[in-house]
Design a protein around this motif. Structure first.
Motif, PDB file in Angstrom:
ATOM      1  N   ARG A 399      -1.351 -18.862   5.381  1.00  0.00           N
ATOM      2  CA  ARG A 399      -1.134 -17.825   5.930  1.00  0.00           C
ATOM      3  C   ARG A 399      -0.032 -17.151   5.644  1.00  0.00           C
ATOM      4  O   ARG A 399       1.003 -17.505   4.977  1.00  0.00           O
ATOM      5  CB  ARG A 399      -0.364 -18.838   7.370  1.00  0.00           C
ATOM      6  N   LYS A 400       0.405 -15.645   6.533  1.00  0.00           N
ATOM      7  CA  LYS A 400       0.938 -14.511   6.658  1.00  0.00           C
ATOM      8  C   LYS A 400       2.310 -14.617   7.559  1.00  0.00           C
ATOM      9  O   LYS A 400       2.121 -13.779   8.717  1.00  0.00           O
ATOM     10  CB  LYS A 400       1.473 -13.486   6.369  1.00  0.00           C
ATOM     11  N   GLU A 401       3.936 -14.783   6.878  1.00  0.00           N
ATOM     12  CA  GLU A 401       4.327 -14.712   8.485  1.00  0.00           C
ATOM     13  C   GLU A 401       4.763 -13.788   8.709  1.00  0.00           C
ATOM     14  O   GLU A 401       5.700 -12.690   7.814  1.00  0.00           O
ATOM     15  CB  GLU A 401       5.164 -15.969   8.090  1.00  0.00           C
ATOM     16  N   ASN A 402       4.836 -13.594   9.997  1.00  0.00           N
ATOM     17  CA  ASN A 402       5.279 -12.088  10.129  1.00  0.00           C
ATOM     18  C   ASN A 402       4.805 -10.351   9.481  1.00  0.00           C
ATOM     19  O   ASN A 402       5.099  -9.804   9.445  1.00  0.00           O
ATOM     20  CB  ASN A 402       6.833 -11.952  10.419  1.00  0.00           C
ATOM     21  N   PHE A 403       3.537 -10.838   8.968  1.00  0.00           N
ATOM     22  CA  PHE A 403       2.763  -9.317   8.866  1.00  0.00           C
ATOM     23  C   PHE A 403       2.456  -8.868   9.792  1.00  0.00           C
ATOM     24  O   PHE A 403       2.274  -7.650   9.026  1.00  0.00           O
ATOM     25  CB  PHE A 403       1.889 -10.771   8.085  1.00  0.00           C
ATOM     26  N   PHE A 404       2.561  -8.980  11.515  1.00  0.00           N
ATOM     27  CA  PHE A 404       2.257  -7.884  11.743  1.00  0.00           C
ATOM     28  C   PHE A 404       3.553  -7.170  13.166  1.00  0.00           C
ATOM     29  O   PHE A 404       3.419  -7.227  13.656  1.00  0.00           O
ATOM     30  CB  PHE A 404       0.967  -7.881  12.970  1.00  0.00           C
ATOM     31  N   GLY A 405       4.241  -7.906  11.971  1.00  0.00           N
ATOM     32  CA  GLY A 405       6.032  -7.312  12.391  1.00  0.00           C
ATOM     33  C   GLY A 405       6.352  -9.026  13.079  1.00  0.00           C
ATOM     34  O   GLY A 405       5.803 -10.172  13.123  1.00  0.00           O
TER      35      GLY A 405
END
Length: 485
Positions: A399-405
């Protein structure tokens, strides 16, 4: 009484030609066009446009044909009133992709919906605050072919100002001008739509060839293996008949009878071996059939052809069970044939179940392409931990937190293959159409697989990428963790 023009038409002497010949014009067609020419001649005589107005229309038609893109057409529409008559104007059109209103004033931009909420989109010309709003309409017979739904056949407004400078005759001219622009815009939108449809179909043919037709060669291999098991069963049947029907040689029959318990055990083992082999072939063929059917149903949806692009059918799914595991099992026999181990220690958290909202059919093809490449391009490396030479793949996700904002997390999905790293100059273009790595020598491929992955990932609002590592190459894509809406 007929005019000279009527006499000319009547005297053209069109030969009806062979029945059904499309090159021969029907007399009814000639008559209908001739009537419209007469009507237009009368209309333009009644318009009584000035020389400058007539020239401006001619310039508009010339430039509408000359410039290729719809943005050029917008600019021509805006600049002719300014340059010929020193009149200001704005253009409001429904965007051919989204159907949202765009405002063009020497530069086009998506306008705020609130700002344009009170635009008088109506079939009749309206005057408001010293501004003339003229509806832009196209060909009523072709309205249904537009990629959006216009409002009462109106898909734009031409705003002319100040109205106080215009005479009634000027207003008539600009209404006719807006009408001509509407027909040109309508034709341009349809031409663009048709071009995009053709481009999509060309791309779709490649997708079907790469994801369905080429993998189907494995059916031949599966059926060949199935036939070998059937032949073995036939041979086993022959041996049994020899024994049970007394067809074996007497000495052999006596030996078999003396050792009946051992013979029974061997028969059971052989039957079990044949049964397991048949079941294995059945499972492989069934899995391949199910995935091929899924891919075909996904690629050949009616909505794709109606829209001229891939239309997502997104739903929540357990990514591991419904996508990755199925594709992994499909390719596992090919990994084993090439001595490729499956090592999940480098790809993230492969055992953690994650729910993602995706088009399962299209994303399954993404993994099919990645695993297919892994079969072809995985190479041996020296494992630093054991010092042994190994050839292996790994997969997983994180999981990549805040990847798209802010507040917009992503899920990064990895497929790693061991082997030499891809050179940076090649890696920068891997996801482009037709590009293949230097390690592709001797392996069948078209360079379409990674391009297909890019298109599907971006259609989901995600991003694709490649990373070189110490032991090989990691191909990944990041998808938004969006809820199903």
């Amino acid at each position: 009484m007929t005019s000279a023009w009527d006499d000319d038409v009547a005297g053209m002497g069109f030969d009806p030609g062979p029945a059904g010949d499309p090159a021969i014009l029907d007399r009814q067609v000639i008559d209908a066009v001739a009537r419209r020419i007469h009507q237009k001649m009368d209309d333009y005589e009644a318009y009584n446009f000035s020389t400058k107005q007539s020239i401006s229309l001619n310039v508009f038609f010339d430039l509408a044909q000359e410039f290729p893109h719809v943005e050029h057409l917008y600019a021509v529409c805006l600049l002719i009133p300014k340059m010929f008559f020193d009149i200001e104007c704005n253009l409001y059109v429904l965007d051919s992709k989204s159907g949202a209103i765009r405002r063009c004033a020497y530069s086009c931009a998506d306008a705020d919906a609130g700002e344009l909420a009170d635009l008088p989109f109506a079939r009749k010309t309206t005057i408001r605050d010293d501004r003339l709003f003229i509806p832009i309409k196209g060909n009523h017979e072709l309205i249904s072919q537009l990629p959006f739904t216009p409002r009462e056949d109106v898909f734009g407004m031409l705003e002319i100002y100040p109205v106080s400078r215009l005479s009634e005759h000027d207003r008539l001219f600009f209404e006719r001008y807006a009408n001509r622009f509407g027909y040109q815009l309508h034709n341009r939108i349809l031409a663009t739509k048709n071009k995009e449809h053709l481009q999509f179909i060309r791309s779709l043919v490649k997708d079907i060839g790469h994801n369905v037709i080429v993998p189907n060669i494995y059916f031949k291999l599966y059926y060949k293996r199935l036939r070998s098991k059937i032949d073995l069963l036939k041979f086993f049947e022959w041996k049994l008949k020899q024994f049970f029907e007394g067809e074996a040689e007497p000495a052999a029959a006596a030996a078999l009878e003396e050792d009946l318990p051992a013979t029974r055990e061997k028969l059971l083992r052989d039957l079990g071996y044949i049964h397991e082999g048949l079941m294995d072939q059945y499972r492989q063929i069934l899995t391949h059939y199910e995935q091929t059917s899924l891919f075909l149903e996904t690629l050949l949806r009616r909505s794709h052809f109606e829209e001229g692009r891939y239309v997502l059918e997104k739903r929540a799914c357990n990514f591991k069970k419904q996508v990755i595991d199925l594709q992994l099992e499909r390719y596992r026999p090919r990994f084993e044939e090439r001595g490729i181990e499956i090592d999940t220690s480098l790809g993230g958290v492969p055992d953690q179940e994650v729910e993602v909202v995706v088009d399962i059919g299209l994303v399954s093809q993404v993994y099919a392409n990645l695993f297919s490449n892994a079969v072809k391009y995985t190479r041996e490396v020296t494992d630093p931990a054991s010092g042994q030479r190994r050839r292996f793949i790994s997969f997983g996700w994180e999981r990549k937190e805040n990847f798209f904002g802010p507040g917009k997390d992503g899920i990064k999905l990895n497929v790693f293959t061991s082997g030499p790293a891809i050179p940076p100059e090649t890696a920068a273009h891997l996801f482009e159409e037709g590009v293949r790595g230097e390690n592709a020598s001797g392996e069948y491929g078209t360079g379409h697989g990674l391009y297909f992955i890019r298109e599907v990932v971006r259609l989901h609002g995600g991003v694709e990428g490649y990373e070189a590592t110490a032991l090989g190459n990691n191909f990944f894509f990041v998808l938004p963790m969006d809820p199903l809406v």
